[in-house]
Design a protein around this motif. Structure first.
Motif, short mmCIF file in Angstrom:
data_model
loop_
_atom_site.label_atom_id
_atom_site.label_comp_id
_atom_site.label_asym_id
_atom_site.label_seq_id
_atom_site.Cartn_x
_atom_site.Cartn_y
_atom_site.Cartn_z
N HIS A 114 -6.28 7.35 2.76
CA HIS A 114 -5.56 7.12 1.50
C HIS A 114 -4.20 6.50 1.77
CE1 HIS A 114 -8.34 8.95 -1.29
NE2 HIS A 114 -8.43 10.02 -0.53
N GLY A 115 -3.76 5.62 0.86
CA GLY A 115 -2.41 5.10 0.91
C GLY A 115 -1.45 6.10 0.30
N ARG A 116 -0.54 5.63 -0.51
CA ARG A 116 0.40 6.55 -1.17
C ARG A 116 -0.38 7.54 -2.01
NH1 ARG A 116 5.48 7.53 -2.67
NH2 ARG A 116 6.34 5.84 -1.40
N LYS A 117 -0.10 8.82 -1.85
CA LYS A 117 -0.83 9.86 -2.55
C LYS A 117 -0.19 10.26 -3.87
CE LYS A 117 -2.50 11.66 1.86
NZ LYS A 117 -2.43 12.78 2.85
N ASN A 118 1.13 10.13 -3.96
CA ASN A 118 1.82 10.47 -5.20
C ASN A 118 3.19 9.80 -5.22
OD1 ASN A 118 3.88 12.35 -3.97
ND2 ASN A 118 2.02 13.50 -3.47
N ASN A 119 3.88 9.87 -6.34
CA ASN A 119 5.16 9.18 -6.51
C ASN A 119 6.32 9.91 -5.86
OD1 ASN A 119 4.16 6.97 -7.87
ND2 ASN A 119 4.44 7.88 -9.90
N GLU A 175 19.94 10.35 7.01
CA GLU A 175 19.59 11.74 6.74
C GLU A 175 18.54 11.83 5.63
OE1 GLU A 175 22.99 14.20 6.01
OE2 GLU A 175 24.11 13.42 7.75
N GLU A 176 17.70 12.85 5.75
CA GLU A 176 16.63 13.05 4.77
C GLU A 176 17.19 13.15 3.35
OE1 GLU A 176 13.14 16.34 3.70
OE2 GLU A 176 14.44 16.63 5.45
N SER A 177 18.31 13.82 3.19
CA SER A 177 18.88 14.03 1.86
C SER A 177 19.34 12.75 1.20
CB SER A 177 20.05 15.03 1.93
OG SER A 177 21.09 14.50 2.74
N TRP A 178 19.53 11.70 2.00
CA TRP A 178 19.95 10.40 1.43
C TRP A 178 18.78 9.65 0.81
CZ3 TRP A 178 23.02 8.19 6.23
CH2 TRP A 178 24.09 9.05 6.53
N LEU A 179 17.56 10.03 1.16
CA LEU A 179 16.37 9.29 0.74
C LEU A 179 15.78 9.92 -0.52
CD1 LEU A 179 14.75 8.90 4.28
CD2 LEU A 179 16.01 7.14 2.98
N LYS A 180 15.65 9.15 -1.57
CA LYS A 180 15.15 9.66 -2.84
C LYS A 180 13.66 9.92 -2.77
CE LYS A 180 14.72 6.79 -6.34
NZ LYS A 180 15.02 5.74 -7.35
N PRO A 181 13.12 10.81 -3.58
CA PRO A 181 11.67 11.03 -3.64
C PRO A 181 10.94 9.72 -3.94
CG PRO A 181 12.82 12.76 -4.83
CD PRO A 181 13.86 11.72 -4.47
N GLY A 182 9.84 9.49 -3.24
CA GLY A 182 9.05 8.29 -3.46
C GLY A 182 9.49 7.09 -2.66
N VAL A 183 10.51 7.24 -1.79
CA VAL A 183 11.03 6.10 -1.05
C VAL A 183 10.01 5.59 -0.03
CG1 VAL A 183 12.08 7.47 0.81
CG2 VAL A 183 13.09 5.25 0.18
N TYR A 184 10.05 4.30 0.21
CA TYR A 184 9.28 3.65 1.27
C TYR A 184 10.30 3.11 2.28
CZ TYR A 184 6.98 -0.42 3.51
OH TYR A 184 6.51 -1.36 4.40
N TYR A 241 0.80 -1.22 0.00
CA TYR A 241 0.00 0.00 0.00
C TYR A 241 0.84 1.28 0.00
CZ TYR A 241 -3.54 -3.40 1.19
OH TYR A 241 -4.37 -4.49 1.17
N LEU A 242 2.13 1.16 0.31
CA LEU A 242 2.94 2.35 0.52
C LEU A 242 4.13 2.49 -0.41
CD1 LEU A 242 2.98 2.20 4.44
CD2 LEU A 242 1.39 3.48 2.98
N ALA A 243 4.62 1.38 -0.96
CA ALA A 243 5.77 1.46 -1.86
C ALA A 243 5.29 1.80 -3.27
CB ALA A 243 6.53 0.13 -1.87
N ARG A 244 6.15 2.42 -4.03
CA ARG A 244 5.83 2.66 -5.44
C ARG A 244 5.79 1.32 -6.18
NH1 ARG A 244 8.82 7.85 -7.96
NH2 ARG A 244 8.70 6.45 -9.74
N SER A 276 -0.93 7.93 10.21
CA SER A 276 -1.94 6.99 9.70
C SER A 276 -1.68 5.58 10.24
CB SER A 276 -1.91 6.94 8.17
OG SER A 276 -2.13 8.22 7.62
N ASP A 277 -2.76 4.86 10.53
CA ASP A 277 -2.68 3.43 10.85
C ASP A 277 -2.76 2.64 9.55
OD1 ASP A 277 -2.89 4.23 13.57
OD2 ASP A 277 -3.87 2.32 14.04
N LEU A 278 -1.89 1.63 9.42
CA LEU A 278 -1.90 0.83 8.20
C LEU A 278 -3.25 0.16 7.98
CD1 LEU A 278 -0.39 -0.29 5.74
CD2 LEU A 278 0.41 -2.17 7.19
N GLY A 279 -3.88 -0.32 9.04
CA GLY A 279 -5.18 -0.97 8.89
C GLY A 279 -6.22 -0.06 8.27
N ASP A 280 -6.19 1.22 8.63
CA ASP A 280 -7.15 2.18 8.06
C ASP A 280 -6.87 2.45 6.59
OD1 ASP A 280 -8.38 2.34 10.50
OD2 ASP A 280 -7.36 4.18 11.11
N ILE A 281 -5.61 2.32 6.18
CA ILE A 281 -5.28 2.43 4.75
C ILE A 281 -5.80 1.21 4.01
CG2 ILE A 281 -3.35 2.44 3.11
CD1 ILE A 281 -1.81 4.16 5.16
#
Length: 373
Positions: A324-329, A239-248, A148-151, A313-318
């Motif tokens: 909503h789960g992932r909203k965008n990439n 660090e935040e800068s190490w994580l690419k956009p869209g990462v799970y 539900y959360l990974a691209r 968010s709780d995963l069960g509610d997703i």
């Protein structure tokens, strides 16, 4: 008055394996079902708010009595109890003792059993070897989150730590994310990285590139999925800068993250918010100091007024569509988990049902009739 006999099934580890306890694909499906039931409220755990992780026995640093165990790394006993509804309709408990010194004796750090009980009468129905129940249900949760959360186009998976739980986490991620073709591995012990890399190369031919790194930054920089399953006293920092956009980012263990990133820019998902709230009755604030995981970090931030509860968010509610789960990439999503007995009850019951069909295990008799009645 006549009383019925009470029998229950004992399942050793070999029987559990034959009945499918290492079937990760099915475990992911069963854990998804658990989250669905939790979102609907069809479950009960311990504690005042019926969402407690469990009851812990720890020991003093200097026991007064000669036979009492002394505090040590990972030395504890724990009872984790739950009722789960739906098709399961069963109560149960995972009970375990843990001691890191076990490794010097050729034993696992933790030795676990699961007892299942009839939800109406309380009579035992199964006693199961549970080290594999626990390892696979723990490993399955990152895969449930990834559904539900990974691209969907995720290709690169980074594994920070290379122990047994990292292995089962990868099994669930590979089951869900069919496009994975590269795995990056980091562990403070290079031999552990090599062992996990060999397992992936042998069992996952679709993964064309398995790379071992000597630092966390290089491991996670290009990753679509990051899973952290460390167990040491020193928390890894990402660090935040190490994580690419869209990462799970999947967190069966804890990491150090920048507070501003967590509060303002990350999408935060947890397994069960009410479980972390239950620790308010058991621990002293700041809760993340007593028990460091994403859920207690978020609990502290909410109670300190730094973060709104509605942003978590709780995963069960997703899964049930309440949220909503992932909203965008581009979303950077972090998913924290703390482990719950409903997992053990669900997976233990599933394997018990299969064992009955396959006529596995040893039937034991509790009584022909109760002695005092």
């Amino acid at each position: 008055m006549s009383y019925p006999e009470v029998d229950f099934l004992y399942l050793d580890e070999k029987s559990m394996v034959k009945a499918g306890v290492t079937d990760m694909h099915e475990c992911v499906e069963v854990m998804s079902e658990v989250f669905n039931l939790m979102s609907k409220g069809d479950y009960v755990m311990g504690g005042r708010n019926h969402n407690s992780h469990g009851i812990l026995i720890s020991f003093p640093d200097n026991p007064e009595f000669p036979n009492m165990p002394k505090s040590g790394p990972d030395r504890r006993f724990m009872a984790m109890t739950a009722y789960l509804g739906g098709r399961f309709n069963v109560a149960g408990e995972k009970w375990y003792g843990s001691n890191r010194a076990n490794l010097e004796k050729g034993l696992p750090r933790s030795i676990l059993m699961v007892m299942l009980n009839d939800a109406d009468t309380g009579a035992p129905i199964a006693l199961e070897s549970a080290n594999l129940i626990s390892a696979f249900r723990t490993g399955a949760i990152p895969g449930v989150g990834a559904k539900y959360l990974a691209r969907p186009d995720s290709k690169v998976c980074a594994l920070v730590a290379a122990g047994a739980i990292s292995r089962t986490c990868f099994m669930s991620l590979a089951d869900v994310c069919k496009n994975l073709d590269t795995v990056n591995i980091f562990d403070v012990f290079p031999s552990a990285s090599e062992k996990l890399a060999a397992f992936i190369r042998e069992n996952y031919p679709q993964v064309k590139n398995v790379k071992i790194f000597s630092d966390i930054e290089s491991t996670v920089r290009d990753a679509d999925i990051v899973n952290v399953a460390t167990s040491g006293a020193v928390l890894p920092e990402i660090e935040e800068s190490w994580l690419k956009p869209g990462v799970y980012v999947s967190l069966p263990a804890s990491i150090l993250l920048e507070e501003g990133f967590v509060i303002n820019r990350a999408r935060c998902v947890i397994d069960n918010w009410r479980m972390y709230e239950s620790w308010q009755a058991e621990l002293t604030p700041p809760y993340s100091k007593a028990l460091n995981c994403l859920g207690t970090i978020l609990l502290d931030l909410v109670l300190e007024g730094k973060m709104e509860r509605e942003k978590i968010s709780d995963l069960g509610d997703i899964i049930t569509g309440k949220v909503h789960g992932r909203k965008n990439n581009e979303e950077k999503i972090i998913f924290g988990m703390g482990g719950m007995p409903v997992y053990d009850v669900a997976w233990g019951y599933t394997i018990y049902e299969k064992a009955k069909e396959m006529k596995l295990g040893l039937k034991l008799n509790l009584w022909d009739k109760p002695y005092l009645y």
